[in-house]
Design an enzyme around this catalytic site. Structure first.
Site, mmCIF file in Angstrom:
data_model
loop_
_atom_site.group_PDB
_atom_site.id
_atom_site.type_symbol
_atom_site.label_atom_id
_atom_site.label_comp_id
_atom_site.label_asym_id
_atom_site.label_seq_id
_atom_site.Cartn_x
_atom_site.Cartn_y
_atom_site.Cartn_z
ATOM 1 N N CYS A 12 -23.307 -8.498 15.814
ATOM 2 C CA CYS A 12 -24.315 -7.717 16.181
ATOM 3 C C CYS A 12 -23.834 -6.595 17.142
ATOM 4 O O CYS A 12 -22.741 -6.280 17.075
ATOM 5 C CB CYS A 12 -25.605 -8.515 16.899
ATOM 6 S SG CYS A 12 -25.249 -9.048 18.479
ATOM 7 N N CYS A 84 -28.310 -9.079 13.305
ATOM 8 C CA CYS A 84 -29.373 -7.924 13.935
ATOM 9 C C CYS A 84 -30.707 -8.228 13.096
ATOM 10 O O CYS A 84 -30.768 -8.417 12.056
ATOM 11 C CB CYS A 84 -28.753 -6.390 13.518
ATOM 12 S SG CYS A 84 -27.113 -6.404 14.076
ATOM 13 N N CYS A 92 -27.385 -2.648 11.967
ATOM 14 C CA CYS A 92 -26.439 -3.381 11.829
ATOM 15 C C CYS A 92 -25.236 -3.017 11.821
ATOM 16 O O CYS A 92 -25.006 -1.871 10.835
ATOM 17 C CB CYS A 92 -26.568 -4.631 10.870
ATOM 18 S SG CYS A 92 -27.477 -6.052 11.247
#
Length: 164
Positions: A12, A84, A92
């Protein structure tokens, strides 16, 4: 998958909350031969204290875990899972390597504003989603999917739609 150890990268942006919860939970549940690592495209530099507390409350160790950049990975992963979410237009990072990629988006509980109870509930919900997805991943016939990357990706993408 192959006989050698397989590495799953949870990725992430900040590598302080969702990806670390994913890494620690995966490593807690995974059999020998499977290992998770985590990283961020713009690491926060520290783990979110609530993520650490949550994992401790589940009996999952965070010893040795820290917020790190995807530029500092110790190995090339076999699978990359972005975690994400879509809240606040979060983007992301895209890992650019010869790996199987999938997206298991979940909103960042570290950005929840509210009462202590509301924030705790957000962290518990995030953990529940991540754990359910990891359990589904670990239930896959990985040996049977080892030589069929398209089938593996399809299964991983399905897992990303699990919400509880």
């Amino acid at each position: 998958m192959q006989e050698q150890a397989q590495t799953v990268l949870f990725l992430c942006t900040g590598n302080s909350c969702r990806s670390v919860i994913s890494e620690a939970t995966f490593n807690h549940l995974a059999p020998a031969g499977l290992k998770a690592i985590s990283a961020g495209s713009h690491p926060a530099g520290q783990l979110h204290p609530r993520a650490v507390s949550l994992l401790a409350s589940k009996g999952i160790s965070t010893e040795g875990y820290f917020s790190k950049s995807w530029n500092d990975l110790p190995v090339t992963p076999d699978v990359v899972v972005t975690v994400c979410g879509s809240a606040a237009g979060e983007t992301c990072p895209a890992y650019l390597g010869p790996v199987t990629r999938t997206h298991w988006g979940v909103d960042d509980p570290g950005h929840v504003v509210g009462t202590e109870e509301e924030i705790d509930t957000a962290f518990e919900r995030t953990y529940g989603i991540i754990r359910a997805r990891i359990e589904a991943f670990l239930a896959l016939p990985l040996a049977g999917l080892a030589n069929d990357k398209a089938a593996l990706k399809a299964e991983l993408d399905k897992i990303g739609r699990i919400t509880t």
